[in-house]
Each structure stands twice: as C-alpha cells, then as structure tokens.
Design a protein around this motif. Structure first.
Motif, PDB file in Angstrom:
ATOM      1  N   TYR A  88      -7.176   3.412   5.119  1.00 22.52           N
ATOM      2  CA  TYR A  88      -6.552   2.090   5.215  1.00 22.52           C
ATOM      3  C   TYR A  88      -7.614   1.003   5.299  1.00 22.52           C
ATOM      4  O   TYR A  88      -7.529  -0.027   4.650  1.00 22.52           O
ATOM      5  CB  TYR A  88      -5.627   2.019   6.428  1.00 22.52           C
ATOM      6  N   PHE A 111       0.248  -6.016   5.095  1.00 26.41           N
ATOM      7  CA  PHE A 111       0.661  -5.023   4.103  1.00 26.41           C
ATOM      8  C   PHE A 111       2.183  -5.020   3.980  1.00 26.41           C
ATOM      9  O   PHE A 111       2.895  -5.405   4.916  1.00 26.41           O
ATOM     10  CB  PHE A 111       0.234  -3.613   4.530  1.00 26.41           C
ATOM     11  N   LEU A 160      -9.316   0.602   1.916  1.00 31.23           N
ATOM     12  CA  LEU A 160      -8.510  -0.200   0.981  1.00 31.23           C
ATOM     13  C   LEU A 160      -8.579  -1.674   1.359  1.00 31.23           C
ATOM     14  O   LEU A 160      -8.748  -2.545   0.501  1.00 31.23           O
ATOM     15  CB  LEU A 160      -7.047   0.265   1.001  1.00 31.23           C
ATOM     16  N   SER A 178      -3.685   0.551  -3.148  1.00 30.69           N
ATOM     17  CA  SER A 178      -3.005  -0.726  -2.964  1.00 30.69           C
ATOM     18  C   SER A 178      -3.005  -1.418  -4.309  1.00 30.69           C
ATOM     19  O   SER A 178      -3.963  -1.316  -5.077  1.00 30.69           O
ATOM     20  CB  SER A 178      -3.676  -1.567  -1.890  1.00 30.69           C
ATOM     21  N   SER A 227      -4.749   7.325  -1.711  1.00 33.86           N
ATOM     22  CA  SER A 227      -4.161   6.111  -1.141  1.00 33.86           C
ATOM     23  C   SER A 227      -4.487   4.938  -2.056  1.00 33.86           C
ATOM     24  O   SER A 227      -5.617   4.828  -2.527  1.00 33.86           O
ATOM     25  CB  SER A 227      -4.733   5.853   0.251  1.00 33.86           C
ATOM     26  N   MET A 260       0.835  -1.197   0.000  1.00 33.60           N
ATOM     27  CA  MET A 260       0.000   0.000   0.000  1.00 33.60           C
ATOM     28  C   MET A 260       0.872   1.250   0.000  1.00 33.60           C
ATOM     29  O   MET A 260       2.003   1.248   0.474  1.00 33.60           O
ATOM     30  CB  MET A 260      -0.991   0.000   1.140  1.00 33.60           C
TER      31      MET A 260
END
Lengths: 364, 364
Positions: free
Chosen positions: A80, A98, A83, A188, A186, A61
């Motif tokens: 977070y 992660f 995601l 991933s 953000s 990430m």
C-alpha cells in the motif's frame, strides 16, 4: 465522516460480497487483511464523497489477478505504501484518499487495509457498484477517464507504472506483468480529482454494503415478515428462483472463469428449473427457459437459510440457494454503459431489458 | 568531441556489426533509421567519456525484442523523446547524453537516431564492447548497478517504467511487456552518473567501431599485405578457420535464437572442418574437434572476400567465411564478469581460457 472498526467491517464484507454478484473472490481472505490492519493501526475514517475537495487526488486501489492466488500469496502490507509513494511521486502530489474499485469480497476490503496502514481516509464510493471482470468496466470509463497512469507492485517489491494509449492497452500490459509476477499483484489506477469522483463514482457504496451486511446478519429478527421477505425487502431484490445446485460447469479461458450453474427448483419452485451463466461474475439467469435477468443488473446467489452470498468460486453440488436480481447503478443503463458491460459485450444474444421490466408481475 | 555525419555512420555501422559477434541484428535497418535522423536533424556530437561531468545523468538506450520484428514495425521517431521525457521526469533531472548499450547492427545505430532527433550528445562508450543476449549482461552489472528504473515505450505510445528488486526481474517483466506490445520496443535502462560511466563502461567503442568499419571498407588498399593479412592486423583478430557453410541448425527457445553453423574448410583449411555454436551471438568455435574460442571473447564470421560481418540471422548454405576471434573487454575476464557471460553460464562445458592462450602458435 465516521470511523470504521472491526464490527462494521464484518458487515461491509458481507454486503460487498452480495454486491459482488458472484465475483470478487472470497470475502474471508480480504476481511482478514483488513481486520489485521485495523487491529495494528486503528480504525479507518470513512468519508462521504461530498466532503472531498474538488482538487483532491483520489486513487482507486485493488488487487489484480486471481483471488485464489491471493489467498496463497497474500498481500504483505508494504504494497500500500509502495503504491502510495509511486502515485504521489508521479503526480508530485499527495493522495488524499483511496476508494475501492469494485464491490466484492477482496477488493472491497483491501482499501480498508491500505487506509488503516497509511492513516488515510477511505472515500465512500467505488467505480462499479458491483464487480466486473475487466479493468475498463468502470463508471470512470463512461466519464472518459483513463485507467493510466496505473501503478502496480508485487509482494517482492517490484514496481511498474503504465501510461497507455487506451484502457484496453492498460489491461493487456498490466495483465502480462501480473502473470509474470505470479498471478496476483496490487494496483492503483484511474487516478482522479475530487470533482471527477463526485461526478462519476458510485457513491455511498460502502455504507450500502454495511447496511446490507447488517440486515443479512439480523435477517431472522424480522418481526412479522419471514426472513426471506425481510431479505428481499431490505435488498430491494427481485426473487428469481429458489433451488438446489445440480451441476456446475466450469472452464478457464484467457484468465477468466467461465461457467454455468444448473438449479432444480425447491419449495414453491418445485418441478421447475433454472440456470445462471457467469464470467467471474454472474451474467444471466434463465428460469424455465425464459431469460429473467442479465448484466449489468446484479444476479446474486445467496444461501437459502442464512442469506449469505455464494460466490461463483463457492458453488457446490447440493447447495440450496435463492437467486435474486438487483438493479444496477444508473450509469450502466446508458448507451455508453451498456456498450461496456451490457449483454452484447458478453456475447448474450438479447437486448438489455431492466430487471424491473423483466420481472413485472413477479415476486418483488 | 567531434561530429558524426552520414559517411562516419556507414563505417560505424559496419564496425559495430563486426563487434556484434554474430548478434545485434541487421545493420541495414538500424543504419537507415540513423541516416534518416541525421538527414532531418543534422550531425550528432560524439563526446569522449572523459568530457562528461561526474554528476551528469547518462542513459543507455536500445531496442528490446526481436530485430526481425523491428525491421517490420520500425521505430517511429517519437519514441526517443518519450523515453527522454519519462527518464527526466522520473529523476527530475535532464539527461546529459545517451550511450548505446551494446555493439551490433541495430543497437549501435538507434542511439544516433535518438541523439540526432533530440540534439543531445552521444557518449563514446557502451556496456558490452560486443553484443550479448540478456539484459543483465553489461559491465554495469559488474559495477553493482541496477537495470532499473527502466523505461519502455512502443510505436503506439504506450509507456511503462519498471523498478525491480533484481536485474533478472527487470528482464522478466520487461520481456513480458515487450511480447504484449508485439515483440519489439524501445527502452532505456541502467541510468547512471558520469562518474559511474567512466568507471564501468567500455570506452571509445564508437571510435573503435568506426576505425574497424573504415578498415573493412578500404581493406583492399593494403600495400604489401593481402587483404586478409590487413584485416587480421587492424582487427587484432585471431584467425580460427576459413570455410564454406554446409549446414545451419536453428532452434527458437524462450525468445532466443539458438543454433550451430557447420563449416567445411577451403584453401589452406581444405579437408578440415569446424562449427560455431550461437545463442543470438556466437558462443564457441570448434575446429577439427578442438575448442578454439569461447564467450566472452568475440567470435566473428566475415565474408571471405569483402570481410563484411555475417550475423547469425544471415548465415546461408554455401557462403564462404573467415572465422576470427577477438579479445573481449578486460572486465569480462574477471571472476564476476565470467559468472555473467562466461562459458559456464551458457552451458559450455569448459573453463574460460583467453583466446590468445588457446591460439598460441596459431596464425595471429
């Protein structure tokens, strides 16, 4: 498996900023987010890649976009979990842990914030062993892995999942959405199994960052050695130049920061000159007209006295810096690796020659 | 429930292009895709909304972007299955049937191609009863429904799913990806239950399109009436003007086609003048300086002799047209509906007055 608290984090941030090779953004902003998360939610478990089950779902990430925008927008903390939920739902499988995608000030720290808030282990590995400017420039690409499905979310709660036909399309579409969302989001990407992680990731990069950071912090406690000798020893760095910044040329093109920093020699380099060219990260170092180091090897500028890393964003007239070169991760030196991130890709007119060859008979 | 073959499709395409109110793109391109799909895969089942179970998953599908680009890129045929798989996977539920999102040349036809290729029923309903330029301008928005999760795919196989905090964000992010993908993509959005469909959709719009198209095709077989009287009768249209196009002003701003078409009266309108302003679709008609019709009522230009619809893309100097106004779907006349698509939203400085009021004592 060990716990990472705030004091360890300080060292990791410092070391990762060095490995950022001039890129990766301001370590201060990323560190604040990680420290806040650990203060609120407790320490993070750092797990060795060898401890990860082969069938575990591991997800890098990161933030995508301009670190300078991140400093203003910040990451809310909800991102977070968002995601995590998007990826778990997509695969119908829980994320085991992660990893950071790259070393560098911001992206080495955000995964700590994520893991603290989600109570999830951070795996001690990344996809570069340094920082690079484009999304496909990861060791996972060498392993034939796909950047997508890629999950993206912003601080407002907008969520996007991309599945693309090439990693270049992932870059293009995610970049378009990142801009529409205001310039920093953000993400991933490169979801992988534990087995793939063990095969292609740059292992133990967090531990290496921590050791580097600790050594920089205690660089003066060096016994018989001068602090500089000490720094070069523990970093396994090749000393390329020492000088004063006399000019910084900058140009923003296609969402990247291009530039060149000019140096005038000081101390044992008095009367000599050098320059370093960069695209977010430092790409090449030329001393007295001779190319001394190129990507994918790491070219790092550090403060001459404190040895703390200087990012390309932080280059300022008059600053006195030591320029050091570090060997890159071995997979970058393969033909496929060099196609992705070698001097040719960045338009530098030279074959790749490993830094240890270029510096033979030098100071290292 | 009835079968739609190629001859029915011809009439539906013609009628839907009339209901496109100048927008919705070239009926020819959309029709070709639908005809090819029916030739290859067989007729499509058209289902009345009342036959749809309340808990069925119903998904509007459409192309997003510039119809002119679509004419060059086309839709490959794989896109429908891709959208279907993305949405079914997201909801973990099979799609019961598709509906068109709007009337108009392209978007009334693509769902036929999709349903033919997937062996799925098409539900006789849409979200506008006409065409409008922006994604949030559907009756489903009046019902408080969300455009997202929205699925997007291009002819190369790139796939994106959006879940956004507002329908305006869906528009912005999907528009950014559409542009990055080359300007035309296939999408599905406003996923809904059968119950929601029955409450908010414009029902039996396909059947209405077919009747309109059939009547235009046979407009000369009108017994005692002139073809024009016949056309006005079956379309329930208000005759606003008849004239020759003397000028077309066009401007492309923010991915929309803005413009104004100037008309000089002919026959019983000799010596008079009129103009129609548009943003993809026709927005207002002004005759001899007096506003005669505005959005959300439909303003349609048709060929003076054949009564086939003329889209804003197809406006040409010298063409002789009849301008007719049609009543819009009743939900557009509510306060919420007028906020979304009334004259004020499009910057026309007037209160909305229904066309039947404006034309009182006129020709209808």
């Amino acid at each position: 498996m060990r716990k990472i608290g705030i004091s360890e984090l300080e060292d990791i941030a410092m070391g990762a900023a060095l490995l950022g090779a001039g890129g990766g953004g301001d370590p201060y902003v990323g560190k604040l987010m990680a420290i806040n998360a650990i203060k609120e939610c407790g320490e993070v478990t750092l797990m060795d890649p060898e401890e990860v089950p082969d069938d575990a779902l591991i997800v890098p990430m990161a933030m995508m976009g301009a670190p300078t925008v991140l400093a203003e927008k910040a990451v809310g903390g909800k991102e977070y979990k968002t995601l995590n939920d998007m990826v778990s739902r997509f695969f119908n499988k829980e994320i085991f842990g992660f990893i950071p995608i790259e070393a560098g000030g911001v992206n080495s720290m955000l995964p700590f914030a994520a893991c603290a808030r989600l109570g999830m282990p951070l795996i001690d590995a990344d996809g570069m062993g340094r920082a690079f400017p484009e999304l496909q420039m990861v060791t996972f690409t060498i392993g034939g892995m796909s950047a997508s499905p890629m999950a993206l979310t912003d601080e407002k709660g907008n969520c996007v999942i991309f599945e693309t036909v090439t990693n270049k399309w992932t870059e293009d579409l995610a970049r378009a959405v990142t801009m529409a969302c205001g310039g920093a989001v953000s993400v991933s990407l490169y979801p992988m199994t534990g087995a793939q992680l063990k095969k292609y990731a740059v292992k133990n990069i967090v531990t290496r960052s921590q050791k580097l950071g600790e050594a920089i912090r205690t660089v003066k406690n060096s016994g018989d050695m001068t602090p500089e000798e000490h720094f070069l020893k523990f970093s396994e760095g090749y000393k390329l130049f020492k000088g004063k910044i006399t000019d910084v040329l900058r140009e923003t093109r296609g969402a990247f920061n291009f530039g060149k920093v000019m140096l005038e020699g000081i101390n044992e380099y008095k009367g000599q000159s050098a320059y370093v060219e960069f695209q977010n990260e430092n790409l090449s170092a030329t001393v007295n007209g001779k190319l001394m180091a190129t990507t994918p090897d790491l070219i790092c500028l550090v403060d001459k006295e404190t040895f703390s890393p200087v990012t390309t964003d932080g280059l300022k007239y008059g600053k006195r810096v030591l320029v050091v070169g570090l060997k890159c991760f071995e997979l970058w030196r393969t033909p496929v690796g060099l196609d992705l991130v070698g001097p040719g890709y960045f338009g530098i007119d030279t074959e790749y020659i490993p830094i240890e060859e270029r510096c033979k008979g030098g100071d290292a």
